[in-house]
Design a protein around this motif. Structure first.
Motif, PDB file in Angstrom:
ATOM      1  N   GLY A  98     -15.817  19.521 -11.914  1.00 37.63           N
ATOM      2  CA  GLY A  98     -15.418  18.353 -11.139  1.00 37.63           C
ATOM      3  C   GLY A  98     -14.423  17.453 -11.819  1.00 37.63           C
ATOM      4  N   GLU A  99     -13.750  17.950 -12.907  1.00 36.92           N
ATOM      5  CA  GLU A  99     -12.782  17.125 -13.624  1.00 36.92           C
ATOM      6  C   GLU A  99     -11.342  17.372 -13.180  1.00 36.92           C
ATOM      7  N   GLU A 100     -11.056  18.513 -12.551  1.00 37.67           N
ATOM      8  CA  GLU A 100      -9.713  18.874 -12.147  1.00 37.67           C
ATOM      9  C   GLU A 100      -9.668  19.101 -10.635  1.00 37.67           C
ATOM     10  N   HIS A 101      -8.441  18.925 -10.090  1.00 35.61           N
ATOM     11  CA  HIS A 101      -8.208  19.200  -8.683  1.00 35.61           C
ATOM     12  C   HIS A 101      -7.103  20.243  -8.584  1.00 35.61           C
ATOM     13  N   LEU A 102      -7.364  21.282  -7.839  1.00 34.94           N
ATOM     14  CA  LEU A 102      -6.461  22.431  -7.790  1.00 34.94           C
ATOM     15  C   LEU A 102      -5.349  22.192  -6.784  1.00 34.94           C
ATOM     16  N   THR A 103      -4.122  22.032  -7.289  1.00 38.93           N
ATOM     17  CA  THR A 103      -2.926  21.963  -6.452  1.00 38.93           C
ATOM     18  C   THR A 103      -1.834  22.791  -7.106  1.00 38.93           C
ATOM     19  N   GLY A 104      -0.873  23.212  -6.303  1.00 41.26           N
ATOM     20  CA  GLY A 104       0.209  24.034  -6.832  1.00 41.26           C
ATOM     21  C   GLY A 104       1.006  23.330  -7.910  1.00 41.26           C
ATOM     22  N   TRP A 105       1.335  22.045  -7.675  1.00 42.60           N
ATOM     23  CA  TRP A 105       2.110  21.302  -8.667  1.00 42.60           C
ATOM     24  C   TRP A 105       1.316  21.107  -9.951  1.00 42.60           C
TER      25      TRP A 105
END
Length: 525
Positions: free
Chosen positions: A166-173
């Motif tokens: 829950g520490e990171e958010h997955l996005t392309g950038w």
């Protein structure tokens, strides 16, 4: 006392496994893993564990730095495309395939990607066992792949762990930025520490201080990269490759006599300890498994191992043909490797310390306070894949015979050329150098005689029937025998109390240097 007991046990295991590996065609790594498994049956010794941070921050920089110093930068440049593809695209493909398989076996997507990233990189230390048996190009590509792919895998690993807890958010950038930071920052950090180390060491005239500076260098590179959230692995590799090019100009003979044996011994002990740790961890993982049955876990291990090995085989037998379709330059055609010979690269995808350290570093709990899903199963699968991948080393002698690899004489030819070239350079500079130093005529003639003798010996090669070679063999045998006699006489003086132990050690050191010079010229088989 546990630490002391493990030191003794590890030392005995190293000696025993090394002796068995010399006697039988078994890789030492396989034997050491087996020792670790057996140690796990001893209740007292099974408590011995290394924190994963120690493996990643202490063992890994030292091992990678030594591998970088002793690999061939020229061969890496010549095979750069293959190295880059296997250390990036193959890592991503392996991680994705393992994640898909693990998800199909019941893991959630987050933990499945963590497992895939942990198992994606090959192990530089395990690959090093091939160096004596394969052509230089094959060994260099395998070693370079295992050096660089750790950086790619650890970026994926960090992202997968962050998303899961829950520490990171997955996005392309975000993924693109992490990859750019890992590679760009790692290269810059390694280059910067390499430049600093180079400038410091070139100003040192104390061999011991220079040796300490060399010891600190890989950890400084890793620390700087880690401080900016870049790839510490890549920083160490870049620093090591840079120092491999500049160190021969700034390091004197005395320093090399100190650091080379030290690094060879240290990395051997470190890598051996890691293989024993793999066995211990596998034993511990079986005992600590509670999320599924043992039978189901063994099935999962076999399934994931098949995926890891299968992806590599598919890669080895598909990408070369795609490259041939896209690149039809004559130079590319000359570098093509026949399908039969590529079996060696397919089998050499060993897993090792990085995979183990990564999976052991997985947090036990999520930010929500819940347990990390399937962590015990992930540890068991990783240990099983490492063990089964190392067992491929038992097949290597048969695979090498099947591959019918061409005899690689390039190293011997270049060694012959280097000896001839340097001796010719010395002979050509003899008169001018003697005049500059004011050397007497008798000294010049003595040196000329020695150089001419060496030049004739080099020109004769290893022809045993050549009179020059026979004469040198007899000269060497007699000299070694007399050195032995001098050593006996020296010990007699010490035993009779006619000289002190300090004098004994100083004279013995000079005799050792002379003996090693003869033995290196004619290495014992």
């Amino acid at each position: 006392m546990l630490g002391l007991e493990m030191v003794v046990v590890l030392g005995v295991a190293l000696v025993a496994c090394g002796a068995l590996a010399r006697r039988y065609p078994i890789a030492p790594a396989v034997l050491l893993v087996l020792v670790g498994v057996l140690l796990g049956f001893v209740p007292h010794l099974r408590q011995a564990q290394l924190p994963p941070e120690v493996v990643l921050l202490l063992f890994l920089p030292a091992l990678l730095y030594w591998e970088s110093l002793t690999t061939s930068l020229r061969e890496i440049r010549n095979n750069l495309r293959a190295v880059v593809l296997t250390s990036t695209a193959l890592v991503v493909a392996t991680a994705a395939a393992v994640a898909a398989a693990a998800h199909g076996l019941g893991l959630e997507w987050g933990p499945a990607w963590v497992l895939g990233a942990a198992l994606a990189p090959t192990d530089a230390t395990a690959v090093g066992v091939l160096a004596r048996d394969l052509p230089r190009r094959t060994v260099t590509v395998l070693r370079a792949e295992s050096l660089i792919n750790d950086g790619t895998a650890l970026v994926i690993y960090g992202l997968a762990v962050g998303v899961t807890v829950g520490e990171e958010h997955l996005t392309g950038w975000h993924v693109t930025w992490l990859l750019a930071l890992a590679y760009g920052g790692g290269v810059l950090a390694g280059a910067l520490i390499g430049l600093v180390s180079w400038q410091l060491r070139r100003r040192m005239d104390d061999s011991m201080l220079e040796s300490i500076a060399m010891l600190v260098t890989p950890f400084a590179a890793f620390l700087l990269a880690d401080a900016v959230h870049a790839s510490g692995v890549l920083a160490v590799v870049v620093c090591g490759l840079f120092m491999s090019q500049v160190a021969p100009r700034i390091t004197n003979a005395v320093t090399r006599q100190i650091v080379l044996p030290f690094w060879a011994l240290s990395t051997t002990v470190l890598s051996s300890a890691l293989f024993v740790l793999v066995g211990l961890s596998a034993q511990s993982a079986f005992r600590g498994l509670d999320s599924t049955s043992t039978l189901r876990a063994l099935v999962d291990v076999l399934a994931v191992t098949a995926v890891v090995i299968g992806v590599r085989w598919v890669w080895v037998y598909t990408t070369p043909y795609l490259i041939r379709l896209l690149d039809r330059r004559p130079a590319q055609r000359l570098r093509r490797v026949p399908a039969r010979q590529r079996t060696v690269s397919a089998v050499a995808g060993f897993r090792g310390s990085v995979s183990l350290a990564a999976v052991l570093a997985v947090p036990h709990k999520l930010n929500s306070g819940a347990l990390f899903p399937g962590r015990d199963l992930m540890v068991l699968i990783t240990c099983g894949v490492i063990l089964l991948s190392l067992l491929q080393a038992l097949l290597l002698p048969s695979v090498v015979r099947y591959a019918r690899l061409p005899v690689d004489t390039s190293v011997a030819e270049e060694l012959q050329f280097a000896d001839e070239y340097t001796l010719d350079a010395a002979i050509g500079a003899l008169e001018a150098t003697a005049a500059e130093l004011g050397s007497g005529e008798r000294v010049v003639e003595r040196v000329r005689h020695e150089l001419d003798k060496q030049r004739k010996l080099v020109a004769a090669g290893n022809a045993e029937d050549d009179p020059v070679v026979q004469h040198d063999d007899e000269y060497t045998s007699l000299s070694l025998a007399l050195i032995g006699r001098r050593r006996e006489a020296l010990l007699e003086l010490r035993d009779e109390q006619r000289i002190d132990d300090i004098v004994l050690r100083r004279v013995q050191a000079r005799l050792d240097i002379e003996e090693v010079r003869f033995l290196r010229a004619n290495p014992l088989e």
